[in-house]
Design a protein around this motif. Structure first.
Motif: not given
Lengths: 609, 1010
Positions: A545-557, A577-584
């Motif tokens: 659904h091409k949503q991964a840019g919103q869901t899979d990157g950035g701050k994870f709580w 925040v426990f992790e900051e994930r990188v999504f490109t």
């Protein structure tokens, strides 16, 4: 004379040595079984086929580096272990040479074995001599064909367009180099091939299992269901007219991804799902409680625990659910390792018992935008017991839908096998499964996965209840159908109907009739996220659904696992925040391993890698 | 050697002194002494041209009656130069015999025989067996630096697991494991690890094609030939040797204490925006050390190792015989007490120790004047005790995995340990998991019969040999895995509260396993050697076969391994000046298809002893000996790793699958093609050697230099170029690799007297560099990514430019993966695409296997004292430091120890551009710890390998107890290491220093001859 005796002795010895010459080296194992003999015997051929089946991955292992990573890479969960590859990948610290989860090779080995089986099984004299021999060969051959189609489908999900190999024959390992250089086929070619293969296989397969010993094999219903999944993926935005992939081409310029949206693909997907439903072989699994009343909690819990219940379409019998999955999910004090964490966003996604969504979105500082209508409260502790919680539990966990309690372990809850381990679970710093003294075995998010943990399993005594790992169930088909139909034929009441059937089984109120297409799409995808949580769908769903840019990157709580000394210590119950994930953009697909790119001059790498 | 010979009472024919009647007889007396002025008993004195003569008495005195005043007396004694003296009417004659210059008569061991050293052409090296008598169990570890041509590394010092990886003239094939030399003990393929050095008679290395061609498919990696001692005629000689040593680690990695660990852990997290892992109170508590159970601070190495261990070595041998039979009998004992701690609580002994008993018996029977029978029996028994569950390198790994602050060693009344399966309490693993006892017995036997056929064809003999070897190994395991606990807090009374983290077994279980092997080897040969005037001719034709069975896990490994072949040699020398030699081996291996089993391996050698030329005479005072040698030939290597019978495809048992609905189930095993049948054959090595030998300064300086080149082709490899999408289970093998190797090896020795001090210097040097020419590698995108043209053991990685200074620099630099901040390592973008990725990985450094190995030593003796030092070094070697324990917080706070050097790191407050570690991180958040030049270090080293001091006790002290002489000595082994690399034992290689380090030994001994 002594001297002559010696000479004679030596000469005789020499002669003896030489007389043995002819067979000295012929002790080689020429009476071992050869691959040709495997295909002359029934049992050995069946074992060969079992070997092909084994390339269906045991996805119950989501943690180890040789396991399957799709859960730990998605936004629903966090694998605790920072030395596991999922951790590095989530941080963006990998490339095409990392060779993490190289299933490219795995599935292609399966594909070759399947092709080789089809190529050779036809001359099995022992089977042919038996009664119904030819039919059995046709059936076995069709099973191999269906498996091969599924292996291609798995490659397609992970890597995008792949190379379709010659259908009838394997390529000899000593063939000249030119014979094993191929370009990638286009995505649509791959889909068409897989679909036609499933169709072809289905013709020679029984509709459903006739013999209890056949459960787990490929049959017609399984082929139809797996095909429906492939068609749903093919209709989805990532692969249906995705202009981001305009330059995703072979070296000769051939486009690998179609550039025009085709709504009929949704229709094809919907029809394929409907066809499975129309077999009338399956029903949504429902389980009653002791009082004989329908119990959504038990239904959601046991749909994965009760072998081949009415909802199960395809499952893998041998698996590591007990030894790995449950061991990773179970809190440390109960013999587990607290390794499979649940992200805060997944906790937030579960609806309230009234069917409302508790959280509408997030502010820029990460604080939630609470849906007042839902009744959700994020501060304070409960003062009374509820059907799923005891007094003293944080309000975040109160009054959620039953699937939440069947899927997520939180501070103040109990392990499914409460009889063996009666302690209340504490995931805070000093808690009984918290970070303090936990070595590496603690949840980094403050929550653990509970789904698919059997209440009779006890990790502390290594008593594990075996059951098949469910790979396809009717709920998915319903949701596939609803999703595809909502796109192919907006307003068709079936889309809402089947979504609501899922909600009904989940024990929450039906969705209203008046939703727009877009609203309904969101609700279907939310149902999918919750109903199929931790069943290795989420990573693919956010991508197609091409949503991964919103869901899979950035701050994870998660919650503040570095704090908390008691069950009601508020310092633990706070979003951090426990992790900051990188999504490109490249992360929509896995890279094809660099070593493979080097070996085939015609093979192009996935975009961005 | 000479000393023993001196004591030999020669068996001489009884001489009747005949006096010529017509001439006045003259009585002549005197003393014969050696170069030190001591009387030589048993020297034969003959009147030249007659059978008349006498021998000296025990004090070296003699009397002889000579009729002819013009007579000449001939003094001869084994090991000494013969002297002829004219009488010229003198009546006393004191004679000093000069030890023979053995170099001219010396023989050298060659493939299947011996040759006179002066006329041999092959490149071989020997080492005096005396030099191998070192306080180590494993002979294999004593060779580097002692013989030119031996290269290698010793990656572990663990008793019983300390084999050095040895390569003769470097690595010439792609798989290091298949580069091992062929080792022959008394002519039979046998291991050398457990030979008692006392029993070694000669030790020879064959390096070039002319020396190894006779071994055909077994010879490509060079050959080590060891012969055990044999007796010499004479009255029994008894020799006793005893040493007792103390051992210690050369170097253990230094780990950070708990407080440093906690502070840096906090920094690693905070410096990248994370939270603190340890509260100030926790750190303060740890620092105070007041509650070591709740706030532990453990030095794990100290908990598992004692400071010292010991070893002990004793040998007694006796040799002697007469003209019919000679014997050599020897019994040896070696014991090594491990350095591991044991716990008083453990009811059993898990000490790591080893006891070895050796015996050797060599008999020679001269059955007739022309018939000799030689019988050799050697054996050893080894007993070892080990900790129950784990080997030592695993326990080292545990130390690297567990931080110092995780839990204490143990609680007052119970064991400490976490639930984790990867963070294991090293103390528990070592002392609480039971024990293993291993014992192995080995028997080596050989009988050889040699018949001279001079009556038939002068110079011809025939010889046959049969050998039977057997080994067996047994392993009894008694293990348990007891409960362990973690303290989760203290109750109101201050008592510890525990969580049971593991439910285990408190009683020892039992397991056993055993393995064994047996080997038959036989050979038969015809030898010819004769001199016709100035023509020396030699010939050999030999047949041999070997049949070896080991216990294997499956059909293939349990089938006998067989090899057979013919070897032949023709050599010719004209006037000891022009030398020529042709060798060949024709042999085969069952590993290959019937039509491709046998191969022909010829070699040619030419030699020129320049110093024998007429024109050389004028300079012979300066240069006593000079020789040039050239050899060229082909050798094979049929060792192809685990894959036997490559021409037969296999069906493998694979993982199967199960069907069924839960009630009725059907489990299938899996089957698939295992290996594809391929038409392969052995590797071939074309070897060229150019050698030069020189003796000068009155034979005191001895130099030998060899240049060598080897092209190894058809290296047996899995076909790397086959793409994965072919779906082949195991890539098939092919003879596809090519490696070129070349280099130089050289040795020299020098001997001199400075006053009364006798000095001996020896040195040797080996340099070998290899290059991959073909390895079936697919085409790489950039040339620097290719292994072709690089060394076989080349390391690859990023090139570090430095540490990033600030974020502007990061923004203006090529994009690196992960969380990149100031203080992280900046890498070079080789292909200039603005991204640091797999295309920027290039060869870095020289690799973890040295290109240069050298050794040198000096021994001085003065009167009864000797003092010697031997150094060994390696050059052109470097390592890459990596992995858990070395990488700070590689797995966050969850696991991983910390090197104490971690305090030298980049921080925002102290942005040291040359810090040892870059900005700390939690987990592998970027490419800092991918292989790169920042963490590459040279591990060139020079070791004081041995330091020896000896004192020969005055004879008078011992004569009463019947001893001839006795010597007290000290040997220090591995005492000093000079290297710029300090973090762990320099030979352990890349990684984090988790192998058992090499040991240093201080050893005292006594050596007595009776």
């Amino acid at each position: 004379m002594q001297f002559k005796t010696i000479i004679n002795g030596l000469l005789i010895a020499l002669a003896l040595c030489c007389s043995a010459c002819s067979d000295f080296f012929n002790q080689v194992p020429d009476d071992r079984m050869t691959i040709d003999e495997v295909f002359q015997r029934r049992l050995e051929s069946e074992q060969y086929l079992a070997n092909v089946y084994n390339y269906i991955r045991d996805e119950s292992d989501q943690t180890l580096s040789q396991g399957t990573p799709f859960m730990g890479l998605s936004d629903e969960s966090d694998i605790t272990y920072t030395n596991h590859n999922t951790y590095l990948m989530n941080l963006g610290n990998w490339n095409a040479s990392s060779d993490y989860y190289n299933f490219w090779r795995h599935y292609y080995v399966g594909i070759r074995s399947a092709t080789y089986f089809m190529e050779n099984i036809g001359r099995n004299s022992e089977i042919l001599a038996g009664e119904g021999g030819e039919a059995l060969i046709r059936k076995y051959s069709a099973e191999a064909r269906a498996l091969r189609a599924e292996f291609y489908a798995c490659l397609l999900k992970q890597y995008g367009p792949v190379i379709l190999l010659p259908e009838e024959q394997v390529i000899a390992p000593d063939a000249p180099m030119e014979e094993f250089s191929f370009p990638r086929n286009s995505y649509d070619e791959c889909v068409d091939f897989i679909v036609s293969e499933f169709d072809k296989a289905a013709q020679d397969l029984p509709l459903w299992y006739e013999d209890p010993l056949d459960y787990g094999r490929m049959n017609k219903a399984v082929c139809m269901a797996l095909k429906a999944r492939v068609l749903l993926y093919a209709a989805s935005p990532l692969w249906n007219g995705n202009t981001d992939y305009a330059n995703f081409r072979n070296k000769d310029g051939k486009a690998l991804v179609n550039q025009t949206y085709d709504a009929t693909k949704w229709k094809r997907a919907a029809d394929a799902a409907k066809a499975v439903m129309d077999l009338n072989l399956f029903n949504l699994y429902k389980r009653n409680n002791d009082k004989g009343e329908f119990d959504p909690y038990l239904s959601h819990q046991y749909v994965l625990l009760e072998a081949y219940n009415s909802e199960i379409i395809f499952a893998r019998k041998t698996n590591a659910l007990g030894a790995t999955w449950e061991w990773r999910c179970i809190p440390r004090f109960a013999g587990g390792t607290s390794g499979n964490g649940v992200t805060q966003s997944q906790v937030d996604a579960y609806q309230m018992s009234n069917g409302e969504v508790p959280i509408l979105g997030y502010n820029s500082d990460g604080t939630p935008v609470i849906n007042e209508a839902s009744g959700y409260v994020e501060s304070g502790f409960s003062t009374t017991d509820t059907p799923f919680t005891e007094a003293g539990v944080w309000n975040m966990y109160l009054n959620r839908e039953p699937r939440f309690y069947a899927s997520v372990t939180f501070t103040g809850s109990y392990v499914p096998n409460k009889a063996a381990h009666s302690a209340k679970i504490g995931l805070f710093f000093n808690g009984n499964t918290g970070k303090n003294n936990g070595a590496n075995n603690f949840s980094r998010t403050g929550h653990l996965i509970r789904k698919n943990v059997h209440p009779n399993s006890n990790q502390a005594t290594s008593n594990r209840v075996a059951r098949p790992l469910v790979l396809m169930r009717l709920a998915e088909i319903y949701l596939n159908y609803a999703e595809a139909l909502n796109e192919a034929d907006p307003g068709n009441p079936d889309a809402l109907k089947y979504t609501n059937l899922i909600r009904e089984r989940a024990g929450i109120p039906a969705l209203p009739d008046e939703l727009t297409q877009s609203e309904l799409r969101d609700r279907i995808l939310l149902e999918r996220r919750l109903e199929l949580a931790f069943e290795r769908h989420r990573w693919f769903d956010t991508r197609r659904h091409k949503q991964a840019g919103q869901t899979d990157g950035g701050k994870f709580w998660g919650l503040d696992i570095d704090a908390g000394t008691s069950f009601t210590d508020p310092s633990f119950y706070k979003r951090v925040v426990f992790e900051e994930r990188v999504f490109t953009a490249k992360n929509y697909l896995f890279p094809i391993p660099q070593s493979e790119i080097e070996k085939d001059p015609q093979l192009v790498q996935n975009p961005g890698w | 050697m000479l000393k023993f010979l001196r004591r030999i009472v020669l068996i001489t024919t009884c001489l009747s002194v005949q006096v010529a009647a017509q001439l006045p007889a003259q009585k002549l007396a005197g003393a014969v002494t050696d170069e030190k002025g001591e009387g030589l008993p048993g020297v034969s004195i003959l009147i030249k041209g007659t059978q008349t003569g006498t021998i000296t008495d025990t004090k070296g005195l003699y009397e002889i009656v000579v009729a002819d005043p013009a007579a000449v007396l001939v003094y001869s004694f084994i090991g000494y130069q013969q002297q002829e003296l004219a009488i010229r009417n003198r009546t006393t004659f004191d004679v000093v015999l000069i030890p023979q210059d053995q170099s001219l008569e010396e023989v050298v061991v060659v493939g299947f025989g011996t040759q006179k050293k002066i006329t041999s052409i092959g490149a071989q090296t020997t080492v005096r067996p005396e030099e191998l008598k070192l306080p180590v169990r494993n002979l294999n570890t004593a060779l580097m630096g002692r013989l030119s041509g031996v290269m290698g590394v010793q990656r572990s010092g663990e008793p019983g697991n300390d084999n050095a990886e040895l390569f003769i003239r470097g690595i010439a094939t792609l798989d290091r494991g298949l580069s091992q030399p062929l080792i022959l003990v008394d002519g039979v393929e046998r291991p050398m690890n457990d030979i008692d050095p006392e029993d070694i008679g000669s030790f020879t290395l064959l390096k070039d094609a002319s020396a190894t061609a006779v071994y055909g498919v077994r010879g490509a990696n060079g050959v080590i030939i060891i012969t055990t001692k044999r007796g010499t005629a004479g009255r029994p000689k008894i020799r006793v040797r005893y040493t007792e040593g103390v051992t210690a680690f050369t170097k253990l990695p230094e780990l950070a204490d708990g407080v440093t660990y906690m502070e840096l852990s906090n920094e690693a997290s905070a410096t990248r925006g994370g939270s603190l892992n340890y509260t100030p109170e926790a750190i303060a508590q740890t620092r105070a050390g007041s509650d070591p159970y709740m706030y532990p601070n453990v030095d794990w190495y100290a908990t598992i190792f004692n400071k010292n261990a010991s070893n002990r070595n004793a040998n007694m041998n006796i040799s002697g015989g007469n003209e019919v039979a000679t014997y050599y009998l020897s019994a040896g004992y070696y014991s090594e007490q491990g350095i591991l701690k044991t716990d008083a609580l453990a009811k059993y002994n898990s000490k790591l120790n080893l006891d070895r008993y050796n015996f050797t018996s060599n008999l020679t029977l001269n059955a007739s004047k022309t018939t000799r029978i030689e019988l050799g029996v050697q054996g050893n028994i080894t007993n070892r005790t080990l900790p129950g569950a784990e080997d030592m390198s695993t326990i080292f790994g545990y130390v690297m995995a567990i931080p110092s602050v995780f839990h204490p060693v143990k609680y007052p009344d119970r064991l400490a340990g976490s639930t984790s399966t990867v963070i294991i309490n090293p103390y528990n693993a070592l002392t609480q998991r039971g024990y293993r006892t291993l014992w192995s017995n080995r028997l080596f036997s050989n009988i050889r019969l040699t018949q001279q056929l001079d009556d038939w064809v002068p110079g011809l003999n025939v010889s046959g040999m049969f050998s039977f070897d057997a080994t067996n190994n047994h392993n009894n395991t008694r293990t348990k895995n007891p409960d362990r606990y973690l303290a989760i807090g203290r109750n109101e009374n201050g008592e510890l509260e525990y969580e049971r983290t593991f439910i285990g077994t408190e009683y020892l279980g039992f397991g056993t396993s055993s393995s064994g092997s047996r080997q038959f080897y036989s050979e038969a040969s015809l030898n010819y050697s004769r001199t016709f005037g100035t023509h020396e001719v030699g010939g050999l034709i030999l047949y041999n076969q070997r049949d070896y069975i080991g216990t294997g896990g499956d059909l293939i490994t349990s089938l006998p391994q067989r090899a057979r072949g013919i070897a032949s040699r023709l050599n010719y020398a004209y006037a000891s000046r022009y030398l020529a030699e042709v060798n060949f081996g024709y042999n085969g291996s069952e590993n290959f298809a019937p039509g491709r089993r046998y191969g022909f391996f010829p070699s040619l050698g030419l030699g020129w002893v320049t110093s024998e030329e007429q024109f050389f005479e004028p300079v012979k005072d300066v240069i006593q000996f000079m020789k040039f040698r050239f050899t060229h030939g082909r050798v094979g290597n049929s060792t192809i790793g685990g894959r036997r019978f490559a021409y037969i495809g296999t069906v493998a048992n694979t993982t199967g699958y199960a069907f069924g609905n839960g009630q009725s189930n059907l489990n299938y095993d899996g089957r698939d093609i295992g290996e594809y049948a391929v038409d392969v054959t052995w590797e071939t090595a074309v070897k060229t050697n150019l050698g030069f030998e020189l003796m000068t300064l009155r034979n005191k300086l001895n130099v030998q230099v060899d240049l060598f080149k080897e092209n190894r082709e058809g290296i047996f490899l899995r076909r790397d170029a086959l793409p994965g999408f072919l779906g082949i289970q195991q890539a098939p093998y092919g003879n596809v690799g090519i490696v070129h190797n070349k280099g130089i090896d050289a040795s020299m020795s020098y001997e001199a007297f400075i006053g009364k001090v006798h000095l001996q210097f020896q040195g040797n040097f080996t340099y070998a560099k290899n290059r991959v020419v073909a390895n079936d590698e697919p085409q790489k995108d950039y040339p620097w990514m290719s292994r072709i043209g690089q060394k076989t053991t080349q390391s690859f990685g990023y090139e570090a430019i430095g540490l990033f200074r600030d974020s502007t620099q990061i923004l203006n630099s090529p994009v690196q993966t992960g969380d990149v901040r100031p203080g992280d390592i900046q890498f070079r973008d080789l292909n200039g695409d603005g991204v640091i990725d797999q295309f920027d990985i290039k060869p870095i450094g020289k690799g973890a296997y040295p290109e240069i190995i050298y050794g040198f030593g000096l021994t001085g003796s003065y009167k009864n004292f000797t003092l010697g030092a031997f150094f060994q070094g390696a050059g052109n070697v470097d390592i890459i430091m990596k992995d858990e324990g070395f990488v700070p917080f590689q797995a966050g706070s969850e696991r991983g120890n910390l090197f104490s050097v971690a305090t030298d790191r980049w921080t925002p407050e102290n942005p040291n551009p040359n810090a040892f570690y870059p900005r700390l991180s939690f987990g592998l958040v970027n490419d800092n710890y991918k292989d790169n030049t920042w963490f590459m270090r040279s591990t060139n080293y020079l070791r004081l390998k041995t330091l020896q001091a000896g004192y020969e006790l005055p004879d008078s002290w011992f004569s009463k107890v019947g001893a001839k002489n006795a010597r007290l000595f000290f040997i220090g082994y591995n005492l000093l290491t000079f290297s710029s690399f300090k973090l762990w034992d320099v030979e352990l290689g890349s990684g984090r220093g988790t192998n058992y380090p090499n040991m240093k030994t201080f050893s005292l001994g006594i050596d007595v001859n009776f």
